[in-house]
Design a protein around this motif. Structure first.
Motif, mmCIF file in Angstrom:
data_model
loop_
_atom_site.group_PDB
_atom_site.id
_atom_site.type_symbol
_atom_site.label_atom_id
_atom_site.label_comp_id
_atom_site.label_asym_id
_atom_site.label_seq_id
_atom_site.Cartn_x
_atom_site.Cartn_y
_atom_site.Cartn_z
ATOM 1 N N GLY A 122 6.220 -5.863 8.732
ATOM 2 C CA GLY A 122 5.411 -5.111 7.775
ATOM 3 C C GLY A 122 4.383 -4.241 8.468
ATOM 4 O O GLY A 122 4.148 -3.089 8.054
ATOM 5 N N GLY A 123 3.787 -4.769 9.540
ATOM 6 C CA GLY A 123 2.834 -3.971 10.306
ATOM 7 C C GLY A 123 3.489 -2.790 10.992
ATOM 8 O O GLY A 123 2.922 -1.692 11.064
ATOM 9 N N ILE A 124 4.707 -2.996 11.517
ATOM 10 C CA ILE A 124 5.436 -1.890 12.146
ATOM 11 C C ILE A 124 5.745 -0.799 11.124
ATOM 12 O O ILE A 124 5.586 0.403 11.404
ATOM 13 C CB ILE A 124 6.738 -2.418 12.798
ATOM 14 C CG1 ILE A 124 6.402 -3.314 13.994
ATOM 15 C CG2 ILE A 124 7.625 -1.258 13.235
ATOM 16 C CD1 ILE A 124 7.604 -3.991 14.607
ATOM 17 N N ASN A 125 6.201 -1.206 9.937
ATOM 18 C CA ASN A 125 6.473 -0.221 8.889
ATOM 19 C C ASN A 125 5.226 0.583 8.541
ATOM 20 O O ASN A 125 5.274 1.817 8.414
ATOM 21 C CB ASN A 125 7.007 -0.914 7.640
ATOM 22 C CG ASN A 125 8.441 -1.373 7.784
ATOM 23 O OD1 ASN A 125 9.214 -0.791 8.535
ATOM 24 N ND2 ASN A 125 8.807 -2.418 7.064
ATOM 25 N N ASP A 126 4.105 -0.113 8.380
ATOM 26 C CA ASP A 126 2.858 0.586 8.060
ATOM 27 C C ASP A 126 2.458 1.545 9.175
ATOM 28 O O ASP A 126 1.985 2.662 8.908
ATOM 29 C CB ASP A 126 1.732 -0.419 7.814
ATOM 30 C CG ASP A 126 1.876 -1.124 6.472
ATOM 31 O OD1 ASP A 126 2.716 -0.681 5.659
ATOM 32 O OD2 ASP A 126 1.160 -2.121 6.241
ATOM 33 N N ALA A 127 2.651 1.117 10.430
ATOM 34 C CA ALA A 127 2.288 1.973 11.560
ATOM 35 C C ALA A 127 3.153 3.236 11.591
ATOM 36 O O ALA A 127 2.656 4.334 11.854
ATOM 37 C CB ALA A 127 2.430 1.199 12.869
ATOM 38 N N VAL A 128 4.446 3.075 11.316
ATOM 39 C CA VAL A 128 5.342 4.237 11.303
ATOM 40 C C VAL A 128 4.955 5.190 10.179
ATOM 41 O O VAL A 128 4.861 6.413 10.374
ATOM 42 C CB VAL A 128 6.807 3.793 11.146
ATOM 43 C CG1 VAL A 128 7.710 4.994 10.917
ATOM 44 C CG2 VAL A 128 7.264 3.021 12.383
ATOM 45 N N ILE A 129 4.723 4.649 8.998
ATOM 46 C CA ILE A 129 4.412 5.489 7.837
ATOM 47 C C ILE A 129 3.066 6.185 8.006
ATOM 48 O O ILE A 129 2.910 7.358 7.639
ATOM 49 C CB ILE A 129 4.437 4.633 6.557
ATOM 50 C CG1 ILE A 129 5.861 4.120 6.301
ATOM 51 C CG2 ILE A 129 3.951 5.426 5.355
ATOM 52 C CD1 ILE A 129 5.972 3.139 5.172
ATOM 53 N N THR A 170 0.844 -1.184 0.000
ATOM 54 C CA THR A 170 0.000 0.000 0.000
ATOM 55 C C THR A 170 0.880 1.234 0.000
ATOM 56 O O THR A 170 1.700 1.412 0.908
ATOM 57 C CB THR A 170 -0.929 0.028 1.226
ATOM 58 O OG1 THR A 170 -1.715 -1.165 1.248
ATOM 59 C CG2 THR A 170 -1.854 1.242 1.174
ATOM 60 N N LYS A 171 0.714 2.088 -0.991
ATOM 61 C CA LYS A 171 1.495 3.310 -1.049
ATOM 62 C C LYS A 171 1.081 4.245 0.075
ATOM 63 O O LYS A 171 -0.090 4.291 0.466
ATOM 64 C CB LYS A 171 1.300 4.012 -2.400
ATOM 65 C CG LYS A 171 1.906 3.269 -3.574
ATOM 66 C CD LYS A 171 1.765 4.073 -4.850
ATOM 67 C CE LYS A 171 2.409 3.358 -6.032
ATOM 68 N NZ LYS A 171 2.269 4.138 -7.284
ATOM 69 N N ALA A 172 2.057 4.955 0.605
ATOM 70 C CA ALA A 172 1.785 5.882 1.695
ATOM 71 C C ALA A 172 0.771 6.939 1.258
ATOM 72 O O ALA A 172 0.839 7.454 0.139
ATOM 73 C CB ALA A 172 3.081 6.566 2.142
ATOM 74 N N CYS A 173 -0.194 7.221 2.136
ATOM 75 C CA CYS A 173 -1.214 8.254 1.910
ATOM 76 C C CYS A 173 -2.159 7.900 0.766
ATOM 77 O O CYS A 173 -2.851 8.767 0.239
ATOM 78 C CB CYS A 173 -0.580 9.614 1.653
ATOM 79 S SG CYS A 173 0.480 10.183 2.996
ATOM 80 N N GLN A 174 -2.192 6.642 0.354
ATOM 81 C CA GLN A 174 -3.116 6.209 -0.678
ATOM 82 C C GLN A 174 -3.867 4.981 -0.196
ATOM 83 O O GLN A 174 -3.302 4.109 0.461
ATOM 84 C CB GLN A 174 -2.386 5.882 -1.985
ATOM 85 C CG GLN A 174 -1.696 7.079 -2.614
ATOM 86 C CD GLN A 174 -1.085 6.740 -3.958
ATOM 87 O OE1 GLN A 174 -1.378 5.698 -4.541
ATOM 88 N NE2 GLN A 174 -0.246 7.630 -4.452
ATOM 89 N N ALA A 175 -5.136 4.937 -0.526
ATOM 90 C CA ALA A 175 -5.961 3.832 -0.053
ATOM 91 C C ALA A 175 -5.826 2.584 -0.911
ATOM 92 O O ALA A 175 -6.168 1.490 -0.477
ATOM 93 C CB ALA A 175 -7.439 4.259 -0.019
ATOM 94 N N ASP A 176 -5.328 2.735 -2.131
ATOM 95 C CA ASP A 176 -5.223 1.592 -3.035
ATOM 96 C C ASP A 176 -4.127 0.642 -2.579
ATOM 97 O O ASP A 176 -3.008 1.062 -2.268
ATOM 98 C CB ASP A 176 -4.920 2.074 -4.451
ATOM 99 C CG ASP A 176 -6.058 2.910 -5.017
ATOM 100 O OD1 ASP A 176 -7.195 2.728 -4.537
ATOM 101 O OD2 ASP A 176 -5.808 3.739 -5.905
ATOM 102 N N THR A 177 -4.453 -0.623 -2.532
ATOM 103 C CA THR A 177 -3.501 -1.655 -2.143
ATOM 104 C C THR A 177 -3.266 -2.573 -3.328
ATOM 105 O O THR A 177 -4.209 -3.109 -3.903
ATOM 106 C CB THR A 177 -4.032 -2.469 -0.946
ATOM 107 O OG1 THR A 177 -4.201 -1.595 0.171
ATOM 108 C CG2 THR A 177 -3.047 -3.570 -0.571
ATOM 109 N N GLY A 178 -2.000 -2.760 -3.677
ATOM 110 C CA GLY A 178 -1.652 -3.614 -4.803
ATOM 111 C C GLY A 178 -1.259 -4.998 -4.339
ATOM 112 O O GLY A 178 -0.626 -5.169 -3.303
#
Length: 516
Positions: A144-151, A93-101
């Motif tokens: 991966g969850g930690i990265n998403d939480a930080v971003i 999932t790109k940062a600040c975007q809702a679209d998930t690839g």
């Protein structure tokens, strides 16, 4: 399972495919049981060497029970790959975007939309499923969850540097629009500039000093363009007998015959709905125009002017070169005098600015190459780790220390995603400072020549964050005794150096071109 980039999304699946293949070979050949033989031999020989036979037998049996149970537990938890990674279960999932690839075999909604979809298919390795040990599956998911939480905690803002790059590479794609723009410059803009200088007109205080430096000048639109007309027919403009310029072109030889198109005034040619400005605005990418409109504190009209101005600048000097401000092919005395004054008054400043600009030209390609290559280096490092991990676990006798080192290494490399997200955020903030320092609103301040020195410094800072901080993080883990994780710095440094070398090669080519 979340990943940090599209390439990591595919490389993760591919890496665990390879892990499962290697482990299958190790298991079928019996090599997977070598740690058991090593444990049995060690627990028999060592007690006998230090104790009496009877006591040694009791000690050996007790140690064997503990170590065999440990090996079995470690094989089940962190060695044997039996947790299937479903194709498409890994996402980005790109940062600040809702679209998930997610990976997909065709370009459709939900898939990554990249060429990797058609290359990394589900049947890439003869329909074999990617499987991972439960422990490392959990490690990847948590990281991966930690990265998403930080971003997610970082504010969502427009990436000014990326948008500036997009803006600096946006050109006129429509050949007819480009031709019309060239005609407008020749038939309207250049005569207007010549009139301004030859008549020694004064620019009113309400206009900026550089207002007349582009064809869409407000001053020219309010003055010269109203009384000047196109010299030839302009497609898209209806012939109008009431238009002053069109009256002169009514055919005198054939009664009633009129030209196919009209001869609009320069103001009409530029500002009308079918005019050049409207065409350039339509040609400009809509998402990028939205970014510029969001940046600038001015009206949407001013944002459009900034976008068009930069687009015309990207076309190069061919769009406006050959300007004859004297009107007769010779430079006027005023031009010579002004040019001489410029040499003496600002010559030193120009040379200094040119030096800084050259430094920026040499640094920017290196920074761009490294930042673009960084996710690929990360994904390749992770894929290689997954691929070779079975041999590391065997050599380490499935020990907890080996598994812990592998765990920390995988976590550290995946956490680079967060480091780079922070770097991008910092870069964006520094770019905003750079834009505001020029006094220009919005993106145009980013292109101000006065900011070249600061821009070069920011490029160096970003280059250091992208390359040095990930290595420094691995070295910090070495402080805690994880020397195996810190050893990855040399390999990663070698891979990133290739990107730096590519950027330096481009910089040297740019330097050679500038020298010529």
């Amino acid at each position: 399972m979340a990943t940090g980039s599209f390439i990591e999304m595919f490389m993760t699946t591919f890496g665990w495919h390879l892990y499962e293949i290697v482990w299958g070979i190790i298991s079928s050949t019996g090599l997977a049981y070598l740690p058991f033989f090593a444990v049995i031999i060690d627990n028999v020989i060592k007690p006998i060497e230090s104790q009496e036979a009877k006591a040694a037998a009791v000690t050996s049996l007790r140690r064997l029970e503990i170590d065999i149970i440990r090996l079995i537990f470690m094989m089940i938890l962190a060695v044997s790959p039996y947790m299937t990674i479903q194709f498409g279960a890994i996402s980005y999932t790109k940062a600040c975007q809702a679209d998930t690839g997610t990976p997909g075999e065709t370009i459709k909604a939900g898939n990554s939309g990249t060429r990797f979809d058609s290359i990394f298919k589900s049947n890439l390795l003869n329909n074999q499923e990617a499987k991972a040990p439960p422990w490392f599956y959990i490690v990847m998911s948590i990281t991966g969850g930690i990265n998403d939480a930080v971003i997610v905690r970082l504010p969502c803002e427009i990436n000014m540097r990326q948008a500036a790059y997009e803006m600096s590479s946006t050109n006129i794609q429509n050949p007819h629009l480009k031709r019309q723009t060239e005609r407008f410059v020749k038939e309207c803009y250049k005569p207007a500039v010549a009139d301004f200088y030859n008549e020694r007109r004064q620019l009113p205080d309400e206009f900026e000093n550089n207002d007349i430096d582009w064809p869409g000048s407000k001053y020219f639109n309010q003055n010269y363009y109203n009384s000047a007309y196109a010299k030839h027919q302009v497609p898209g403009f209806r012939f109008d007998k009431n238009r002053e310029s069109d009256k002169a072109y009514v055919s005198k030889d054939q009664e009633g015959a009129t030209p196919e198109y009209g001869y609009p005034s320069c103001s009409e040619w530029w500002n009308s709905p079918q005019g050049i400005k409207a065409g350039l605005v339509e040609e400009f990418p809509a998402p990028l125009m939205h970014k510029i409109t969001t940046w600038t504190a001015e009206s949407s009209l001013e944002a459009e002017n900034q976008a068009i101005r930069q687009m015309l600048k990207n076309e190069g000097p061919e769009m406006t070169k050959g300007l004859d401000i004297s009107g007769n092919g010779k430079s006027s005395d005023l031009d010579r005098e002004s040019f001489t004054d410029a040499i003496y008054d600002v010559g030193g400043a120009l040379i200094g600015t040119a030096g800084v600009w050259l430094a920026e030209v040499l640094i920017a390609p290196v920074t761009y190459a490294v930042t673009q290559m960084a996710p690929y280096v990360q994904a390749t490092m992770l894929m290689t780790t997954y691929f070779l991990l079975p041999w590391v676990l065997i050599v380490g006798n499935y020990s907890w220390s080996t598994i812990k080192t592998a765990t920390i290494t995988i976590f550290a490399v995946k956490f680079w995603t967060s480091i780079w997200a922070v770097a991008d955020f910092l870069d964006n903030k520094l770019a905003q400072v750079l834009s505001e320092a020029s006094g220009n609103s919005g993106i145009m301040g980013f292109f101000d020549h006065q900011n070249q020195l600061m821009s070069s410094m920011i490029d160096i800072i970003m280059l250091g964050i992208y390359t040095a901080v990930p290595y420094y993080f691995l070295q910090m883990l070495g402080w805690a005794g994880e020397h195996g994780a810190s050893a990855a710095t040399s390999t990663t440094s070698a891979m990133t150096n290739e990107g730096r070398a590519a950027g330096q090669k481009g910089a040297s080519l740019a330097e050679g071109a500038i020298t010529k």
